[in-house]
Design a protein around this motif. Structure first.
Motif, PDB file in Angstrom:
ATOM      1  N   PRO A   1       0.804  -1.238   0.000  1.00  0.00           N
ATOM      2  CA  PRO A   1       0.000   0.000   0.000  1.00  0.00           C
ATOM      3  C   PRO A   1       0.833   1.282   0.000  1.00  0.00           C
ATOM      4  O   PRO A   1       1.830   1.391   0.705  1.00  0.00           O
ATOM      5  CB  PRO A   1      -0.815  -0.112   1.296  1.00  0.00           C
ATOM      6  N   MET A   2       0.407   2.236  -0.802  1.00  0.00           N
ATOM      7  CA  MET A   2       0.953   3.597  -0.853  1.00  0.00           C
ATOM      8  C   MET A   2       2.418   3.645  -1.290  1.00  0.00           C
ATOM      9  O   MET A   2       3.096   4.643  -1.078  1.00  0.00           O
ATOM     10  CB  MET A   2       0.784   4.312   0.501  1.00  0.00           C
ATOM     11  N   THR A   3       2.918   2.563  -1.887  1.00  0.00           N
ATOM     12  CA  THR A   3       4.320   2.568  -2.328  1.00  0.00           C
ATOM     13  C   THR A   3       4.480   3.111  -3.742  1.00  0.00           C
ATOM     14  O   THR A   3       5.593   3.450  -4.150  1.00  0.00           O
ATOM     15  CB  THR A   3       4.917   1.151  -2.261  1.00  0.00           C
ATOM     16  N   THR A   4       3.390   3.175  -4.502  1.00  0.00           N
ATOM     17  CA  THR A   4       3.468   3.726  -5.859  1.00  0.00           C
ATOM     18  C   THR A   4       3.265   5.238  -5.872  1.00  0.00           C
ATOM     19  O   THR A   4       3.398   5.875  -6.912  1.00  0.00           O
ATOM     20  CB  THR A   4       2.414   3.068  -6.777  1.00  0.00           C
ATOM     21  N   LYS A   5       2.945   5.789  -4.712  1.00  0.00           N
ATOM     22  CA  LYS A   5       2.766   7.232  -4.579  1.00  0.00           C
ATOM     23  C   LYS A   5       3.958   7.835  -3.850  1.00  0.00           C
ATOM     24  O   LYS A   5       4.586   7.186  -3.021  1.00  0.00           O
ATOM     25  CB  LYS A   5       1.484   7.541  -3.802  1.00  0.00           C
ATOM     26  N   PRO A   6       4.280   9.090  -4.121  1.00  0.00           N
ATOM     27  CA  PRO A   6       5.362   9.734  -3.360  1.00  0.00           C
ATOM     28  C   PRO A   6       4.943   9.935  -1.908  1.00  0.00           C
ATOM     29  O   PRO A   6       3.757   9.939  -1.590  1.00  0.00           O
ATOM     30  CB  PRO A   6       5.557  11.068  -4.079  1.00  0.00           C
ATOM     31  N   GLY A   7       5.918  10.092  -1.055  1.00  0.00           N
ATOM     32  CA  GLY A   7       5.611  10.324   0.356  1.00  0.00           C
ATOM     33  C   GLY A   7       6.022   9.142   1.222  1.00  0.00           C
ATOM     34  O   GLY A   7       6.398   8.077   0.721  1.00  0.00           O
ATOM     35  N   LEU A   8       5.946   9.339   2.530  1.00  0.00           N
ATOM     36  CA  LEU A   8       6.446   8.354   3.477  1.00  0.00           C
ATOM     37  C   LEU A   8       5.385   7.874   4.466  1.00  0.00           C
ATOM     38  O   LEU A   8       5.718   7.215   5.453  1.00  0.00           O
ATOM     39  CB  LEU A   8       7.637   8.955   4.256  1.00  0.00           C
ATOM     40  N   ASP A   9       4.119   8.195   4.214  1.00  0.00           N
ATOM     41  CA  ASP A   9       3.050   7.696   5.077  1.00  0.00           C
ATOM     42  C   ASP A   9       2.735   6.238   4.746  1.00  0.00           C
ATOM     43  O   ASP A   9       3.062   5.725   3.677  1.00  0.00           O
ATOM     44  CB  ASP A   9       1.787   8.546   4.921  1.00  0.00           C
ATOM     45  N   PHE A  10       2.079   5.569   5.704  1.00  0.00           N
ATOM     46  CA  PHE A  10       1.745   4.156   5.580  1.00  0.00           C
ATOM     47  C   PHE A  10       0.235   3.955   5.644  1.00  0.00           C
ATOM     48  O   PHE A  10      -0.493   4.771   6.223  1.00  0.00           O
ATOM     49  CB  PHE A  10       2.367   3.341   6.727  1.00  0.00           C
ATOM     50  N   SER A  11      -0.213   2.829   5.099  1.00  0.00           N
ATOM     51  CA  SER A  11      -1.595   2.398   5.249  1.00  0.00           C
ATOM     52  C   SER A  11      -1.610   0.875   5.250  1.00  0.00           C
ATOM     53  O   SER A  11      -1.110   0.249   4.307  1.00  0.00           O
ATOM     54  CB  SER A  11      -2.463   2.930   4.104  1.00  0.00           C
ATOM     55  N   PHE A  12      -2.166   0.285   6.294  1.00  0.00           N
ATOM     56  CA  PHE A  12      -2.168  -1.176   6.396  1.00  0.00           C
ATOM     57  C   PHE A  12      -3.568  -1.786   6.476  1.00  0.00           C
ATOM     58  O   PHE A  12      -3.706  -3.009   6.475  1.00  0.00           O
ATOM     59  CB  PHE A  12      -1.341  -1.624   7.599  1.00  0.00           C
ATOM     60  N   SER A  13      -4.605  -0.961   6.554  1.00  0.00           N
ATOM     61  CA  SER A  13      -5.955  -1.511   6.649  1.00  0.00           C
ATOM     62  C   SER A  13      -6.336  -2.270   5.375  1.00  0.00           C
ATOM     63  O   SER A  13      -7.065  -3.259   5.420  1.00  0.00           O
ATOM     64  CB  SER A  13      -6.979  -0.407   6.935  1.00  0.00           C
ATOM     65  N   GLY A  14      -5.821  -1.804   4.216  1.00  0.00           N
ATOM     66  CA  GLY A  14      -6.116  -2.484   2.958  1.00  0.00           C
ATOM     67  C   GLY A  14      -5.518  -3.874   2.890  1.00  0.00           C
ATOM     68  O   GLY A  14      -6.092  -4.776   2.266  1.00  0.00           O
ATOM     69  N   LEU A  15      -4.370  -4.067   3.527  1.00  0.00           N
ATOM     70  CA  LEU A  15      -3.751  -5.391   3.571  1.00  0.00           C
ATOM     71  C   LEU A  15      -4.610  -6.359   4.369  1.00  0.00           C
ATOM     72  O   LEU A  15      -4.770  -7.535   3.993  1.00  0.00           O
ATOM     73  CB  LEU A  15      -2.358  -5.306   4.199  1.00  0.00           C
ATOM     74  N   LYS A  16      -5.150  -5.864   5.460  1.00  0.00           N
ATOM     75  CA  LYS A  16      -6.057  -6.697   6.268  1.00  0.00           C
ATOM     76  C   LYS A  16      -7.272  -7.089   5.436  1.00  0.00           C
ATOM     77  O   LYS A  16      -7.712  -8.253   5.466  1.00  0.00           O
ATOM     78  CB  LYS A  16      -6.480  -5.914   7.513  1.00  0.00           C
ATOM     79  N   THR A  17      -7.802  -6.135   4.655  1.00  0.00           N
ATOM     80  CA  THR A  17      -8.952  -6.418   3.793  1.00  0.00           C
ATOM     81  C   THR A  17      -8.589  -7.432   2.712  1.00  0.00           C
ATOM     82  O   THR A  17      -9.380  -8.333   2.391  1.00  0.00           O
ATOM     83  CB  THR A  17      -9.454  -5.122   3.142  1.00  0.00           C
ATOM     84  N   ALA A  18      -7.388  -7.308   2.144  1.00  0.00           N
ATOM     85  CA  ALA A  18      -6.929  -8.257   1.130  1.00  0.00           C
ATOM     86  C   ALA A  18      -6.856  -9.671   1.713  1.00  0.00           C
ATOM     87  O   ALA A  18      -7.242 -10.653   1.055  1.00  0.00           O
ATOM     88  CB  ALA A  18      -5.569  -7.835   0.593  1.00  0.00           C
ATOM     89  N   ALA A  19      -6.359  -9.763   2.947  1.00  0.00           N
ATOM     90  CA  ALA A  19      -6.294 -11.071   3.613  1.00  0.00           C
ATOM     91  C   ALA A  19      -7.698 -11.619   3.854  1.00  0.00           C
ATOM     92  O   ALA A  19      -7.960 -12.814   3.631  1.00  0.00           O
ATOM     93  CB  ALA A  19      -5.532 -10.949   4.925  1.00  0.00           C
ATOM     94  N   ALA A  20      -8.609 -10.750   4.299  1.00  0.00           N
ATOM     95  CA  ALA A  20      -9.995 -11.172   4.563  1.00  0.00           C
ATOM     96  C   ALA A  20     -10.657 -11.672   3.286  1.00  0.00           C
ATOM     97  O   ALA A  20     -11.361 -12.698   3.285  1.00  0.00           O
ATOM     98  CB  ALA A  20     -10.788 -10.020   5.165  1.00  0.00           C
ATOM     99  N   ASN A  21     -10.445 -10.961   2.185  1.00  0.00           N
ATOM    100  CA  ASN A  21     -11.031 -11.369   0.910  1.00  0.00           C
ATOM    101  C   ASN A  21     -10.470 -12.710   0.438  1.00  0.00           C
ATOM    102  O   ASN A  21     -11.204 -13.556  -0.101  1.00  0.00           O
ATOM    103  CB  ASN A  21     -10.783 -10.299  -0.157  1.00  0.00           C
ATOM    104  N   THR A  22      -9.173 -12.899   0.630  1.00  0.00           N
ATOM    105  CA  THR A  22      -8.541 -14.150   0.219  1.00  0.00           C
ATOM    106  C   THR A  22      -9.072 -15.328   1.028  1.00  0.00           C
ATOM    107  O   THR A  22      -9.348 -16.402   0.483  1.00  0.00           O
ATOM    108  CB  THR A  22      -7.009 -14.047   0.374  1.00  0.00           C
ATOM    109  N   ILE A  23      -9.236 -15.110   2.324  1.00  0.00           N
ATOM    110  CA  ILE A  23      -9.785 -16.170   3.189  1.00  0.00           C
ATOM    111  C   ILE A  23     -11.205 -16.517   2.753  1.00  0.00           C
ATOM    112  O   ILE A  23     -11.578 -17.700   2.680  1.00  0.00           O
ATOM    113  CB  ILE A  23      -9.757 -15.712   4.663  1.00  0.00           C
ATOM    114  N   ARG A  24     -11.971 -15.498   2.429  1.00  0.00           N
ATOM    115  CA  ARG A  24     -13.342 -15.717   1.971  1.00  0.00           C
ATOM    116  C   ARG A  24     -13.359 -16.482   0.641  1.00  0.00           C
ATOM    117  O   ARG A  24     -14.176 -17.389   0.437  1.00  0.00           O
ATOM    118  CB  ARG A  24     -14.068 -14.385   1.834  1.00  0.00           C
ATOM    119  N   GLU A  25     -12.450 -16.146  -0.269  1.00  0.00           N
ATOM    120  CA  GLU A  25     -12.365 -16.838  -1.563  1.00  0.00           C
ATOM    121  C   GLU A  25     -11.984 -18.308  -1.404  1.00  0.00           C
ATOM    122  O   GLU A  25     -12.309 -19.136  -2.267  1.00  0.00           O
ATOM    123  CB  GLU A  25     -11.336 -16.134  -2.456  1.00  0.00           C
TER     124      GLU A  25
END
Length: 341
Positions: free
Chosen positions: A200-224
């Motif tokens: 997350p947020m690595t293709t954009k400039p800047g040094l902030d982080f976001s990890f909630s999307g990773l949790k969602t990706a894991a949840a979606n994968t488990i559901r699949e």
């Protein structure tokens, strides 16, 4: 000089005695993991009550370990924030009361400054300036450190902290509390490339982080995969591996940016997540490639502990930055607002 350190910001009661010439003399720690396990997370009221029960007995144990008494102390340091306000109030009230009764000064310590300075307890200490990555259950911060109290925040999480995302994803995988270390252990059995999660947020400039999307990706994968009940152990391990790799890669990308931006080649990584084996291996390779150095606290000082509070408190004590008797507890406290030494 000699100082007593008290840490009570969350679910661990940490007590330590530090001497500025002899180093760490005593280190006592009590974890509340079993207390909160049935609830799947920290219950603030229960945490506060347990700190009340454990703090004074641990102080007595620290005195015995260090073979000293209150008369040998020059000050008391306590965590004043950030953290759970009730838990902080327990440690700060006890610390200020003992300091008043023993007629010695008390020092308010910023919890994350304690983590940031924890590597200073090791023989191989980082020199200033350095970039610090602070990764724990409640915080993910990139900080440029020019000296004690000279902090510039370069980036931080805009949602879940890295450690929080570890714990939440572990819960999705049906792991017990605290889930972060269990997820890391499960990830060791995982296979690469079966699942790939975003950075997350690595293709954009800047040094902030976001990890909630990773949790969602894991949840979606488990559901699949039919839900956690239908996932076999290998599938769970593969998901854990993909999640951990994504977190570590994201942290690495941002840290490399911060080092290049600041022109600094020393990196400190501290906080609970800094004990992660994959993270350490990744950053060792990165810093070797950048001809720099990476510093960590020993594993037992990655999580909350009294030793880091005692060390940070000693620096403030020497600067005579004493805590007033009406010192407040700060559930939120920007690290860049601290007074420089």
């Amino acid at each position: 000089m000699r100082i007593l350190g008290i840490e009570s910001s969350c679910d661990e009661t940490g007590i330590a005695i530090y001497d500025d010439e002899k180093g760490l003399l005593a280190h006592q720690l009590y974890s509340q993991i079993k207390l909160h396990a049935d609830y799947g997370g920290v219950v603030p009221e229960l945490a506060s009550r347990d700190h009340i029960r454990k703090t004074l007995p641990l102080i007595d144990a620290a005195f015995k370990e260090a073979n000293c008494t209150a008369e040998d102390l020059d000050g008391i340091a306590f965590t004043a924030g950030p953290g759970l306000v009730g838990a902080i109030l327990v440690g700060s009230s006890i610390g200020r009361s003992l300091a008043f009764g023993w007629d010695i000064p008390s020092v308010a310590v910023h919890h994350m400054e304690g983590h940031l300075l924890a590597p200073m307890l090791e023989d191989n200490k980082p020199e200033f300036p350095f970039v610090a990555l602070l990764v724990s259950g409640g915080h993910t911060l990139l900080v440029e450190v020019k000296g004690i109290g000279q902090y510039q925040i370069l980036g931080e999480s805009v949602d879940d902290a890295a450690g929080e995302a570890f714990d939440k994803t572990a819960k999705l995988l049906g792991l017990d509390y605290p889930g972060g270390p269990l997820l890391a252990k499960l990830a060791e059995q995982g296979k690469s490339k079966r699942f790939v999660f975003p950075r997350p947020m690595t293709t954009k400039p800047g040094l902030d982080f976001s990890f909630s999307g990773l949790k969602t990706a894991a949840a979606n994968t488990i559901r699949e995969q039919g839900g956690v009940e239908k996932c076999d152990q290998q599938t769970k391990a593969d998901i854990a591996h993909a999640f951990q790799t994504a977190v570590v890669d994201t942290l690495a990308i941002k840290c490399k940016r911060a080092l290049k931006q600041t022109g600094i080649n020393r990196l400190v990584i501290a906080g609970g997540v800094s004990a992660n084996k994959d993270l350490r291996e990744k950053f060792e390779r990165i810093m070797q490639g950048m001809q720099g150095e990476v510093f960590y606290p020993r594993t037992e000082f990655c999580t909350d502990n009294g030793a880091m509070i005692a060390y940070a408190g000693m620096q403030r004590l020497k600067a005579k930055q004493y805590a007033p008797m009406d010192m407040k507890a700060y559930p939120r406290w920007p690290i860049d607002s601290l007074e420089a030494i």
